[in-house]
Design a protein around this motif. Sequence first.
Motif, short mmCIF file in Angstrom:
data_model
loop_
_atom_site.label_atom_id
_atom_site.label_comp_id
_atom_site.label_asym_id
_atom_site.label_seq_id
_atom_site.Cartn_x
_atom_site.Cartn_y
_atom_site.Cartn_z
N ARG A 61 0.83 -1.22 0.00
CA ARG A 61 0.00 0.00 0.00
C ARG A 61 0.86 1.26 0.00
O ARG A 61 0.37 2.36 -0.28
N GLU A 67 8.02 3.27 -8.15
CA GLU A 67 6.88 4.17 -8.35
C GLU A 67 7.30 5.62 -8.15
O GLU A 67 6.84 6.51 -8.88
N ARG A 82 -3.64 13.94 -11.38
CA ARG A 82 -4.62 12.90 -11.68
C ARG A 82 -4.14 11.96 -12.79
O ARG A 82 -4.41 10.76 -12.76
N ALA A 85 -1.72 9.61 -11.21
CA ALA A 85 -2.46 8.67 -10.35
C ALA A 85 -3.11 7.58 -11.19
O ALA A 85 -3.07 6.40 -10.82
N ARG A 86 -3.73 7.96 -12.32
CA ARG A 86 -4.36 6.94 -13.19
C ARG A 86 -3.31 5.99 -13.74
O ARG A 86 -3.52 4.78 -13.83
N HIS A 87 -2.14 6.53 -14.14
CA HIS A 87 -1.09 5.70 -14.72
C HIS A 87 -0.56 4.68 -13.70
O HIS A 87 -0.29 3.52 -14.06
N LEU A 88 -0.42 5.10 -12.45
CA LEU A 88 0.12 4.22 -11.41
C LEU A 88 -0.96 3.46 -10.64
O LEU A 88 -0.64 2.65 -9.76
N ARG A 89 -2.24 3.76 -10.98
CA ARG A 89 -3.36 3.14 -10.27
C ARG A 89 -3.29 3.43 -8.77
O ARG A 89 -3.46 2.56 -7.92
N ARG A 90 -3.04 4.69 -8.50
CA ARG A 90 -3.01 5.18 -7.12
C ARG A 90 -4.04 6.30 -6.97
O ARG A 90 -4.50 6.89 -7.95
N ALA A 91 -4.40 6.62 -5.74
CA ALA A 91 -5.32 7.73 -5.49
C ALA A 91 -4.63 9.06 -5.79
O ALA A 91 -3.43 9.21 -5.49
#
Length: 397
Positions: A61, A67, A82, A85-91
């Motif tokens: 987590r 990363e 954003r 965040a989408r690229h890394l699949r993070r908030a």
Amino acid sequence: MWARNPTISDDQLDLIHSLLRRGEKRALIAERAGVCTRTVYRIQVRLGGVPRPAAAEYDSRYLSEDERREIARLHDLGWSVRGIARHLRRAPSTISRELLRNRDPKSGHYLPHRAHTQAWIRQRRPKCSKIAANPRLRAWVRYLLKQRLSPEQIAGRLRVLFPDDESMRISHETIYQSLFVYPRGELTRELKAELRSGRTTRRPRGQRGPRTRGIKDAVSIHERPDEVEGRLIPGHHEGDLIKGSLASNSAVGTIVERHSGFVTLIHLPDGWAADKVAAAVSAEMSQLPKWFAKTLTWDRGSEMARHKDITAATGIDVYFADPYSPQQRPSNENTNGLLREYMPKGTDLSVHTHDDLQAIAKQLNDRPRKRLGFYTPAEVFAKLLADNQTAGVATAP
């Protein structure tokens, strides 16, 4: 995190840690890193002799170093929070906090390596260890260390002594860290001397070289009964001598039963000539129950030239290990290493009386063993003795 010398760069520190993990010598590490050997030694000691593994990470987590490198690359390319965040699949909030929290205070840039180091330091926030928080547990660990048990034996023995008390559980690694790793040190420095190795930092073990000689009419270890290999059947022993100083011509015989680990020490006050060894071994082994004295495996030392006398006196079959193969007598080799705590190399072993040897053997037989579920050899032998007596009564007419 310990305060390091400000003249050492992050790259130098990473190189030192990397070379320590590879087991390189301190002089070579100092030369390659451009620092003095004392600096390398201080770093190694503060790590307890065991650097953090290269791939060590916390839970998934948390952001990994890869990363963080990707965040830095995409941020420099002008990606939005954003989008990263989408690229890394993070908030998005995770990325936003990461960029704000870990900017370099001087340049204002996000530096992934520095960010990862700072995150690691924060996650290592000072907290009370289990030993520091539990005085009863700490007292037991101190007591067992003074009994010369290893940290692994202590961890296992506490489970045997307190099977229903979860507060008395501890891992051997926690004990080592409490002894060695700065800034913990809940266990005082003098307890390091109670460890069998006597070392101030942890390091890989060395290996002992065997001594072997030819011997007449030796029966090979490969002719032993198959039941010996599995350690499931009691009564099969391994033996050897530990020798004292050359001037004293002294020695002590060591015999270990493979199933239980039960140790028998042979008093040899007048030297280790073959006739004396045969007489002493026969006298000691004759005191054991017949079911507990079936075979004896020795190395090819000349002291066992009268091995047929032992067989004639005790009924024990004597076998000999292959040349240069101490691994064929693992229990005995391990026991000889333990005995050197009591009888150091190069000393006169003739000063130890028969009663002295009995006391040393008792200490070893009262020491818990991992492969016995942290029961002691004496406890295992007592159970075997009780079981055989019960079986004898049950089969009596």
